[in-house]
Design a protein around this motif. Structure first.
Motif, mmCIF file in Angstrom:
data_model
loop_
_atom_site.group_PDB
_atom_site.id
_atom_site.type_symbol
_atom_site.label_atom_id
_atom_site.label_comp_id
_atom_site.label_asym_id
_atom_site.label_seq_id
_atom_site.Cartn_x
_atom_site.Cartn_y
_atom_site.Cartn_z
ATOM 1 N N THR A 23 0.829 -1.205 0.000
ATOM 2 C CA THR A 23 0.000 0.000 0.000
ATOM 3 C C THR A 23 0.873 1.269 0.000
ATOM 4 O O THR A 23 1.922 1.327 0.660
ATOM 5 N N GLN A 24 0.385 2.287 -0.733
ATOM 6 C CA GLN A 24 1.176 3.514 -0.914
ATOM 7 C C GLN A 24 1.522 4.216 0.392
ATOM 8 O O GLN A 24 2.593 4.804 0.517
ATOM 9 N N VAL A 25 0.601 4.199 1.344
ATOM 10 C CA VAL A 25 0.880 4.933 2.585
ATOM 11 C C VAL A 25 2.111 4.355 3.279
ATOM 12 O O VAL A 25 2.822 5.067 4.004
ATOM 13 N N LEU A 26 2.387 3.096 3.009
ATOM 14 C CA LEU A 26 3.566 2.446 3.570
ATOM 15 C C LEU A 26 4.792 2.699 2.694
ATOM 16 O O LEU A 26 5.834 3.133 3.190
ATOM 17 N N THR A 27 4.665 2.462 1.397
ATOM 18 C CA THR A 27 5.848 2.579 0.525
ATOM 19 C C THR A 27 6.341 4.029 0.451
ATOM 20 O O THR A 27 7.537 4.272 0.400
ATOM 21 N N GLU A 28 5.405 4.985 0.454
ATOM 22 C CA GLU A 28 5.815 6.388 0.304
ATOM 23 C C GLU A 28 6.304 6.999 1.618
ATOM 24 O O GLU A 28 6.812 8.113 1.631
ATOM 25 N N ASN A 29 6.087 6.280 2.712
ATOM 26 C CA ASN A 29 6.516 6.789 4.028
ATOM 27 C C ASN A 29 7.392 5.770 4.746
ATOM 28 O O ASN A 29 7.473 5.758 5.985
ATOM 29 N N GLU A 30 8.071 4.967 3.948
ATOM 30 C CA GLU A 30 8.932 3.901 4.470
ATOM 31 C C GLU A 30 9.956 4.427 5.474
ATOM 32 O O GLU A 30 10.314 3.746 6.437
ATOM 33 N N PHE A 129 -0.200 2.532 10.159
ATOM 34 C CA PHE A 129 -0.323 2.953 8.768
ATOM 35 C C PHE A 129 -1.661 2.412 8.268
ATOM 36 O O PHE A 129 -1.875 1.191 8.299
ATOM 37 N N TYR A 130 -2.538 3.303 7.787
ATOM 38 C CA TYR A 130 -3.878 2.857 7.381
ATOM 39 C C TYR A 130 -4.224 3.480 6.029
ATOM 40 O O TYR A 130 -4.068 4.692 5.847
ATOM 41 N N GLN A 131 -4.667 2.669 5.101
ATOM 42 C CA GLN A 131 -5.149 3.196 3.809
ATOM 43 C C GLN A 131 -6.331 2.351 3.357
ATOM 44 O O GLN A 131 -6.222 1.139 3.203
ATOM 45 N N LEU A 164 -1.211 12.533 15.254
ATOM 46 C CA LEU A 164 -1.284 12.513 13.791
ATOM 47 C C LEU A 164 0.087 12.792 13.177
ATOM 48 O O LEU A 164 0.713 13.807 13.480
ATOM 49 N N ILE A 165 0.520 11.879 12.316
ATOM 50 C CA ILE A 165 1.807 12.040 11.629
ATOM 51 C C ILE A 165 1.579 12.408 10.163
ATOM 52 O O ILE A 165 2.324 13.179 9.579
ATOM 53 N N PHE A 166 0.509 11.848 9.584
ATOM 54 C CA PHE A 166 0.255 12.090 8.151
ATOM 55 C C PHE A 166 -1.201 11.783 7.850
ATOM 56 O O PHE A 166 -1.746 10.814 8.364
ATOM 57 N N TYR A 167 -1.826 12.634 7.022
ATOM 58 C CA TYR A 167 -3.196 12.323 6.579
ATOM 59 C C TYR A 167 -3.399 12.862 5.178
ATOM 60 O O TYR A 167 -2.943 13.956 4.839
ATOM 61 N N GLN A 185 -5.524 8.097 3.456
ATOM 62 C CA GLN A 185 -4.301 7.569 4.057
ATOM 63 C C GLN A 185 -4.089 8.220 5.421
ATOM 64 O O GLN A 185 -4.270 9.440 5.550
ATOM 65 N N PHE A 186 -3.671 7.420 6.368
ATOM 66 C CA PHE A 186 -3.463 7.925 7.741
ATOM 67 C C PHE A 186 -2.230 7.263 8.332
ATOM 68 O O PHE A 186 -2.027 6.049 8.172
ATOM 69 N N ILE A 187 -1.424 8.050 9.010
ATOM 70 C CA ILE A 187 -0.361 7.493 9.864
ATOM 71 C C ILE A 187 -0.486 8.175 11.224
ATOM 72 O O ILE A 187 -0.578 9.409 11.308
ATOM 73 N N GLY A 188 -0.548 7.357 12.265
ATOM 74 C CA GLY A 188 -0.629 7.887 13.622
ATOM 75 C C GLY A 188 0.377 7.192 14.519
ATOM 76 O O GLY A 188 0.784 6.056 14.255
ATOM 77 N N ARG A 189 0.762 7.898 15.577
ATOM 78 C CA ARG A 189 1.767 7.351 16.510
ATOM 79 C C ARG A 189 1.203 7.325 17.924
ATOM 80 O O ARG A 189 0.625 8.319 18.381
ATOM 81 N N LYS A 190 1.342 6.184 18.573
ATOM 82 C CA LYS A 190 0.867 6.079 19.955
ATOM 83 C C LYS A 190 1.793 6.867 20.871
ATOM 84 O O LYS A 190 3.019 6.743 20.755
#
Ligand SMILES: C[S@@+](CC[C@H](N)C(=O)[O-])C[C@H]1O[C@@H](n2cnc3c(N)ncnc32)[C@H](O)[C@@H]1O
Length: 192
Positions: A23-30, A129-131, A164-167, A185-190
């Motif tokens: 998924t792009q949210v993973l590959t583009e934010n590797e 990482f969620y898409q 929130l790291i990326f949306y 696309q969402f990236i969050g950090r606990k």
């Protein structure tokens, strides 16, 4: 539930690992990934995300309801020498009991009852990482059942306890031939 298993087994009997990119949210934010750690590919299908993560040295757990997909992923992991623990699992909140991960990846899967369990299973500092598909998507291709489509900004609401790291959600604004039109696309950090 038998119907769901049969449906996905049938689909995965006809498809191969190579057809599914991660998924792009993973590959583009590797670059956000930790160098080591335990990761979960939730509802992994043939496991493109699992493979992508294992190739980067992470210890991967991968769950999916389809035993056809899981068997294919297991075979692929053995062939390629990848550290992937693939398990057939009907995912529910109880699946996460006594589990914790540094990274959880979810792509093209939505079960709103799992949000708290996903957050709970992240270790402090862990990343989600969620898409997945939105109701405002442009493509008429499935899925079209609103139960499986995100409402406006829904990932922000579902995972609001995370930092929130990326949306990204392009909705229907501007030139609809460009941009990310069918998914959010969402990236969050606990928090620590
Ligand atoms: C659209 S596919 C996405 C697969 C993969 N994440 C990807 O992005 O290619 C949805 C996946 O969810 C799995 N699935 C559906 N319901 C499930 C459940 N209750 N428990 C576990 N997996 C489920 C299906 O078997 C299928 O592999």
């Amino acid at each position: 539930m038998e119907a769901v298993i049969n449906k996905w087994n049938h689909i995965y009997s006809r498809t191969d690992q190579e057809r599914y990119p991660a998924t792009q949210v993973l590959t583009e934010n590797e670059f956000l990934l930790p160098l080591t750690g335990d990761v979960l590919d939730l509802a992994c299908g043939l496991g493109a995300n699992a493979v992508f993560l294992a190739e980067r040295g992470l210890a991967v757990t991968a769950w999916d309801i389809s035993f056809v997909a899981i068997d294919k992923l297991k075979d692929y992991a053995v062939q390629q020498g990848l550290n992937i623990n693939a398990c057939q699992e009907k995912i529910a909140a109880a699946s996460f009991i006594q589990c914790s991960f540094d990274v959880i990846v979810v792509s093209r899967f939505l079960d709103r009852t799992l949000s708290d369990a996903i957050i709970g299973a992240l270790r402090p500092g862990g990343l989600l990482f969620y898409q997945t598909f939105t109701r405002e998507k442009v493509s008429p291709e499935p899925p079209n059942n609103p139960d499986y489509l995100l409402t406006e900004n829904e990932l922000l609401t579902q995972f609001s306890p995370l930092r929130l790291i990326f949306y990204r959600e392009n909705a229907l604004i501007g030139n609809q031939l460009r941009g990310l039109r069918n998914e959010a696309q969402f990236i969050g950090r606990k928090r620590n």
